[in-house]
Design a protein around this motif. Structure first.
Motif, PDB file in Angstrom:
ATOM      1  N   GLU A 309      13.115 -38.514  47.705  1.00  0.00           N
ATOM      2  CA  GLU A 309      13.117 -38.869  46.286  1.00  0.00           C
ATOM      3  C   GLU A 309      14.478 -38.588  45.658  1.00  0.00           C
ATOM      4  O   GLU A 309      14.887 -39.265  44.714  1.00  0.00           O
ATOM      5  N   TYR A 310      15.190 -37.583  46.177  1.00  0.00           N
ATOM      6  CA  TYR A 310      16.532 -37.299  45.664  1.00  0.00           C
ATOM      7  C   TYR A 310      17.434 -38.527  45.796  1.00  0.00           C
ATOM      8  O   TYR A 310      18.018 -39.015  44.830  1.00  0.00           O
ATOM      9  N   VAL A 311      17.577 -39.013  47.037  1.00  0.00           N
ATOM     10  CA  VAL A 311      18.543 -40.089  47.289  1.00  0.00           C
ATOM     11  C   VAL A 311      18.034 -41.447  46.843  1.00  0.00           C
ATOM     12  O   VAL A 311      18.820 -42.379  46.665  1.00  0.00           O
ATOM     13  N   ASP A 312      16.722 -41.590  46.658  1.00  0.00           N
ATOM     14  CA  ASP A 312      16.186 -42.871  46.232  1.00  0.00           C
ATOM     15  C   ASP A 312      16.535 -43.188  44.773  1.00  0.00           C
ATOM     16  O   ASP A 312      16.313 -44.306  44.309  1.00  0.00           O
ATOM     17  N   MET A 313      17.095 -42.219  44.061  1.00  0.00           N
ATOM     18  CA  MET A 313      17.394 -42.442  42.645  1.00  0.00           C
ATOM     19  C   MET A 313      18.600 -43.344  42.428  1.00  0.00           C
ATOM     20  O   MET A 313      18.799 -43.848  41.335  1.00  0.00           O
ATOM     21  N   SER A 314      19.437 -43.537  43.416  1.00  0.00           N
ATOM     22  CA  SER A 314      20.687 -44.262  43.193  1.00  0.00           C
ATOM     23  C   SER A 314      20.942 -45.257  44.315  1.00  0.00           C
ATOM     24  O   SER A 314      21.932 -45.175  45.021  1.00  0.00           O
ATOM     25  N   ARG A 315      20.047 -46.225  44.446  1.00  0.00           N
ATOM     26  CA  ARG A 315      20.144 -47.201  45.526  1.00  0.00           C
ATOM     27  C   ARG A 315      20.938 -48.442  45.146  1.00  0.00           C
ATOM     28  O   ARG A 315      21.256 -49.247  46.014  1.00  0.00           O
ATOM     29  N   THR A 316      21.241 -48.627  43.865  1.00  0.00           N
ATOM     30  CA  THR A 316      21.965 -49.809  43.410  1.00  0.00           C
ATOM     31  C   THR A 316      23.135 -49.381  42.532  1.00  0.00           C
ATOM     32  O   THR A 316      23.192 -48.234  42.063  1.00  0.00           O
ATOM     33  N   PRO A 317      24.088 -50.295  42.296  1.00  0.00           N
ATOM     34  CA  PRO A 317      25.231 -49.940  41.436  1.00  0.00           C
ATOM     35  C   PRO A 317      24.840 -49.531  40.025  1.00  0.00           C
ATOM     36  O   PRO A 317      25.670 -48.968  39.294  1.00  0.00           O
ATOM     37  N   ALA A 318      23.608 -49.802  39.629  1.00  0.00           N
ATOM     38  CA  ALA A 318      23.165 -49.386  38.285  1.00  0.00           C
ATOM     39  C   ALA A 318      23.149 -47.875  38.142  1.00  0.00           C
ATOM     40  O   ALA A 318      23.171 -47.328  37.041  1.00  0.00           O
ATOM     41  N   GLY A 319      23.121 -47.160  39.267  1.00  0.00           N
ATOM     42  CA  GLY A 319      23.191 -45.709  39.232  1.00  0.00           C
ATOM     43  C   GLY A 319      21.889 -45.042  38.842  1.00  0.00           C
ATOM     44  O   GLY A 319      20.810 -45.567  39.102  1.00  0.00           O
ATOM     45  N   TYR A 320      21.988 -43.907  38.161  1.00  0.00           N
ATOM     46  CA  TYR A 320      20.812 -43.109  37.828  1.00  0.00           C
ATOM     47  C   TYR A 320      21.031 -42.435  36.480  1.00  0.00           C
ATOM     48  O   TYR A 320      22.161 -42.364  35.975  1.00  0.00           O
ATOM     49  N   GLU A 321      19.952 -41.932  35.913  1.00  0.00           N
ATOM     50  CA  GLU A 321      20.022 -41.189  34.656  1.00  0.00           C
ATOM     51  C   GLU A 321      19.955 -39.700  34.959  1.00  0.00           C
ATOM     52  O   GLU A 321      19.157 -39.263  35.799  1.00  0.00           O
ATOM     53  N   LEU A 322      20.780 -38.916  34.271  1.00  0.00           N
ATOM     54  CA  LEU A 322      20.777 -37.468  34.499  1.00  0.00           C
ATOM     55  C   LEU A 322      19.402 -36.880  34.203  1.00  0.00           C
ATOM     56  O   LEU A 322      18.962 -35.949  34.892  1.00  0.00           O
ATOM     57  N   SER A 323      18.705 -37.423  33.234  1.00  0.00           N
ATOM     58  CA  SER A 323      17.369 -36.906  32.909  1.00  0.00           C
ATOM     59  C   SER A 323      16.436 -37.051  34.104  1.00  0.00           C
ATOM     60  O   SER A 323      15.631 -36.154  34.388  1.00  0.00           O
ATOM     61  N   ASP A 324      16.526 -38.176  34.815  1.00  0.00           N
ATOM     62  CA  ASP A 324      15.701 -38.370  36.012  1.00  0.00           C
ATOM     63  C   ASP A 324      16.134 -37.426  37.125  1.00  0.00           C
ATOM     64  O   ASP A 324      15.292 -36.884  37.850  1.00  0.00           O
ATOM     65  N   PHE A 325      17.423 -37.249  37.255  1.00  0.00           N
ATOM     66  CA  PHE A 325      17.977 -36.351  38.269  1.00  0.00           C
ATOM     67  C   PHE A 325      17.442 -34.931  38.071  1.00  0.00           C
ATOM     68  O   PHE A 325      16.958 -34.288  39.006  1.00  0.00           O
ATOM     69  N   LYS A 326      17.513 -34.438  36.840  1.00  0.00           N
ATOM     70  CA  LYS A 326      16.996 -33.103  36.531  1.00  0.00           C
ATOM     71  C   LYS A 326      15.506 -33.011  36.826  1.00  0.00           C
ATOM     72  O   LYS A 326      15.028 -32.028  37.410  1.00  0.00           O
ATOM     73  N   GLU A 327      14.793 -34.046  36.392  1.00  0.00           N
ATOM     74  CA  GLU A 327      13.333 -34.015  36.534  1.00  0.00           C
ATOM     75  C   GLU A 327      12.918 -33.958  37.997  1.00  0.00           C
ATOM     76  O   GLU A 327      12.030 -33.180  38.366  1.00  0.00           O
ATOM     77  N   VAL A 328      13.546 -34.760  38.844  1.00  0.00           N
ATOM     78  CA  VAL A 328      13.169 -34.804  40.254  1.00  0.00           C
ATOM     79  C   VAL A 328      13.456 -33.469  40.931  1.00  0.00           C
ATOM     80  O   VAL A 328      12.582 -32.896  41.613  1.00  0.00           O
ATOM     81  N   PHE A 329      14.654 -32.933  40.761  1.00  0.00           N
ATOM     82  CA  PHE A 329      14.988 -31.668  41.413  1.00  0.00           C
ATOM     83  C   PHE A 329      14.145 -30.518  40.861  1.00  0.00           C
ATOM     84  O   PHE A 329      13.715 -29.639  41.624  1.00  0.00           O
ATOM     85  N   SER A 330      13.898 -30.514  39.575  1.00  0.00           N
ATOM     86  CA  SER A 330      13.096 -29.437  38.982  1.00  0.00           C
ATOM     87  C   SER A 330      11.647 -29.514  39.431  1.00  0.00           C
ATOM     88  O   SER A 330      11.004 -28.490  39.691  1.00  0.00           O
ATOM     89  N   ARG A 331      11.138 -30.732  39.532  1.00  0.00           N
ATOM     90  CA  ARG A 331       9.743 -30.916  39.951  1.00  0.00           C
ATOM     91  C   ARG A 331       9.545 -30.464  41.399  1.00  0.00           C
ATOM     92  O   ARG A 331       8.556 -29.793  41.724  1.00  0.00           O
ATOM     93  N   TRP A 332      10.463 -30.814  42.282  1.00  0.00           N
ATOM     94  CA  TRP A 332      10.330 -30.381  43.676  1.00  0.00           C
ATOM     95  C   TRP A 332      10.505 -28.871  43.815  1.00  0.00           C
ATOM     96  O   TRP A 332       9.807 -28.219  44.592  1.00  0.00           O
ATOM     97  N   ASP A 333      11.434 -28.307  43.045  1.00  0.00           N
ATOM     98  CA  ASP A 333      11.598 -26.857  43.095  1.00  0.00           C
ATOM     99  C   ASP A 333      10.330 -26.154  42.643  1.00  0.00           C
ATOM    100  O   ASP A 333       9.872 -25.199  43.277  1.00  0.00           O
ATOM    101  N   SER A 334       9.743 -26.613  41.565  1.00  0.00           N
ATOM    102  CA  SER A 334       8.519 -25.999  41.047  1.00  0.00           C
ATOM    103  C   SER A 334       7.391 -26.082  42.070  1.00  0.00           C
ATOM    104  O   SER A 334       6.626 -25.123  42.255  1.00  0.00           O
ATOM    105  N   ALA A 335       7.284 -27.222  42.743  1.00  0.00           N
ATOM    106  CA  ALA A 335       6.197 -27.414  43.702  1.00  0.00           C
ATOM    107  C   ALA A 335       6.312 -26.493  44.903  1.00  0.00           C
ATOM    108  O   ALA A 335       5.312 -26.204  45.574  1.00  0.00           O
ATOM    109  N   PHE A 336       7.535 -26.015  45.184  1.00  0.00           N
ATOM    110  CA  PHE A 336       7.736 -25.151  46.347  1.00  0.00           C
ATOM    111  C   PHE A 336       8.219 -23.756  45.962  1.00  0.00           C
ATOM    112  O   PHE A 336       8.775 -23.026  46.777  1.00  0.00           O
ATOM    113  N   ALA A 337       7.982 -23.376  44.727  1.00  0.00           N
ATOM    114  CA  ALA A 337       8.441 -22.078  44.245  1.00  0.00           C
ATOM    115  C   ALA A 337       7.715 -20.923  44.918  1.00  0.00           C
ATOM    116  O   ALA A 337       8.288 -19.846  45.123  1.00  0.00           O
TER     117      ALA A 337
END
Length: 578
Positions: A309-337
């Motif tokens: 899910e980390y790398v799937d955020m930026s598959r096209t030149p459109a890039g990614y949003e920092l809000s999505d980036f934070k959400e994905v990493f924070s969500r995975w960290d929480s799930a494995f805390a």
């Protein structure tokens, strides 16, 4: 700063690091494991360093650079496959699991390389490709020629007398996952290319063959295994049909079938436990529960979840949003805390370069943005995986026409897109941005011809920017991406708070700044990252009472007032807190 000086520094701080770590854990109960505390460095062997002039990297090239690897502060190397192979998929099509592809060297070279790593405190992780083999493997050659072959049940077959098998999606073959062989009037299954027939894990004899292969390499000093495409290993070939468009949910239908957990438990008892090695599977299913079922310690299956899910955020030149980036990493960290463990990464051999996809590769910002991304990866909870060249800020290779591509994945996708009538100009723009060939260009050692990678013709064109981005140039620059990476691994190795500490996201709605704390007992660190090309500021109560700045890729301090932070474009800062 030369290599000898850098390496001599290692001995000076190792004892101090050990004493500090012991103090950190004296009053805190932690399930300490080397694969949690380590930093894994991935080497794509044919692109690392060539010593015999054939244009392909080899073991001797890695042996020549063992001191360089040690200077990085990494603690383990994961290497892509180097087994005998016809190289249809660059080694992910194995024809002999116990033999070395001659282009990389000999078994003696391999043993010398691993021994040299161990002497420098670096463990070795082997990439095992056992979802499928090559169609040139003796097992398949025998199986396709006789229905009575002893290896027939090592693969999945559909006899032609039953009619054509139901459609099954293939990742590399637009015509589907079944291919016909006239020798036995039957079809075989392949999840990837037609030259990569899927192994039949439902066969106990096949499973034992795989465990014996893993034991063979464990006895040669391998410390862990990366299980390629393993979430697809268990199959149900009788599945009558799939819903239209199911390809977009491929993992849901073909990944992590229930029997796979039985096989992993069997593997754990046969290999992992007696040889004291660890394993990480490529992929972690579709849900957090899938991932936990793979890696929670009480499951006795795998040890590290490696999801996409980390790398799937930026598959096209459109890039990614920092809000999505934070959400994905924070969500995975929480799930494995509380249970389980995850890998943290932004690049590998199957994805374009880190700085192009998640940063800014323009000459103005390439250095600081790569430093920011490496700061992030090495300050998150989980095991960081870094890809060769990302410690330099190596970039994508511009390849605007399909004639420049050799990768079977790129060529297969191009063929499928053309057949579907897609806009091929748009397709090539996305491919040029995201192709995994971007990550496979030769390592840039110096500014000599071919970046010091080979004296021959390199198998893949060297990136033209090698004169500006190379090891030799960055070694002598204290502010380089390379030396910043070394500072980060040193900080992580010395401070268990960056490994095991609790993670808390701050400023969740800030559009430029990614800020978080890492806390373990009395050890507290604040991480401040400006993910934009403009200055950023915020009021942050946690910025009060800061003791010491550990990491800063600018000369300017981020703390302008008691609780106000001001960050330069792509500034990355780690600060010790009261």
């Amino acid at each position: 700063m030369n290599r000898i000086f850098i390496i001599s520094l290692l001995g000076i701080f190792l004892t101090a690091c050990s004493e500090k770590v012991e103090k950190q854990t004296a009053e805190i109960q932690i399930d300490r494991q080397w694969w949690k505390e380590g930093t894994l460095y991935q080497i794509y062997p044919q692109s690392f360093k060539d010593t015999d002039g054939d244009g392909f990297g080899d073991f001797r090239g890695i042996i020549d650079e063992l001191d360089y690897l040690q200077s990085l502060g990494i603690t383990a190397v994961w290497m892509n496959p180097f087994f005998e192979s016809p190289m249809v998929d660059n080694g992910y099509d194995v024809s002999n699991y116990r033999a070395i592809n001659p282009r990389y060297g000999t078994m003696e070279d391999f043993e010398e390389m691993v021994k040299g790593m161990k002497e420098r405190g670096i463990r070795f992780v082997l990439d095992v490709v056992v979802n499928h083999s090559s169609d040139q493997h003796e097992w398949f050659q025998s199986a396709k020629n006789s229905r009575n072959s002893e290896y027939r049940d090592y693969y999945h077959w559909w006899p032609a007398e039953k009619g054509e098998p139901p459609y099954r999606y293939s990742l590399f073959d637009p015509e589907g996952g079944w291919d016909y062989v006239k020798e036995t009037d039957s079809y075989y299954l392949h999840t990837f290319a037609e030259q990569q027939p899927d192994l039949n894990w439902e066969n106990p004899k096949l499973r034992q063959e795989v465990y014996d292969i893993m034991k063979f390499w464990a006895e040669k000093g391998v410390d862990g295994f990366r299980m390629d495409a393993f979430q697809f290993a268990s199959k149900d070939i009788t599945y009558p049909e799939f819903p239209e468009g199911y390809e977009s949910e491929f993992i849901k239908y073909h990944g992590l079938r229930p029997a796979l957990h039985d096989y992993l438990k069997e593997m754990y008892l046969e290999v992992m436990e007696p040889y004291n090695v660890f394993a990480v599977a490529e992929g972690a299913g579709s849900t957090f529960q899938d991932a936990h079922d793979l890696v929670d310690a009480d499951r006795k299956e795998l040890q590290v979840a490696y999801h996409f899910e980390y790398v799937d955020m930026s598959r096209t030149p459109a890039g990614y949003e920092l809000s999505d980036f934070k959400e994905v990493f924070s969500r995975w960290d929480s799930a494995f805390a509380e249970k389980g463990w995850i890998a943290v990464f932004l690049s590998n051999h199957d994805n374009a370069r880190l700085v192009d996809r998640f940063g800014n590769s323009s000459p103005e910002f390439r250095r600081v943005t790569t430093q920011l991304l490496n700061t992030f990866l090495l300050s998150m909870r989980g095991t960081p995986y870094t890809y060769y060249g990302d410690e330099l800020g190596m970039t994508n290779l511009d390849m605007p026409t399909i004639e420049e591509y050799v990768d079977i994945d790129a060529l297969g996708k191009y063929k499928a897109a053309k057949a579907a009538g897609q806009d091929m100009e748009e397709f090539m723009e996305v491919l040029n941005y995201s192709s995994r060939e971007n990550a496979r260009t030769p390592m840039q050692w110096n500014d000599s011809e071919n970046a010091g990678f080979t004296t021959g013709t390199p198998w893949k064109r060297v990136n033209p920017n090698y004169k500006e981005i190379n090891v030799e140039q960055q070694n002598s620059d204290p502010n380089s991406v390379l030396n910043h990476f070394r500072k980060m691994t040193k900080l992580r190795n010395e401070n268990l708070v960056l490994v095991y500490g609790d993670y808390e996201l701050l400023l969740p709605d800030h559009e430029q700044i990614y800020a978080y704390t890492r806390i373990l007992g009395e050890d507290k660190m604040l991480v401040l990252l400006n993910f934009s090309d403009k200055p950023a500021e915020a009021t942050l109560p946690e910025a009060q009472g800061l003791i010491e700045i550990f990491i800063n890729n600018y000369d300017s301090s981020p703390i302008k007032a008691e609780s106000k932070i001001v960050l330069e474009p792509y500034q990355a800062v780690i600060v010790k807190m009261n």
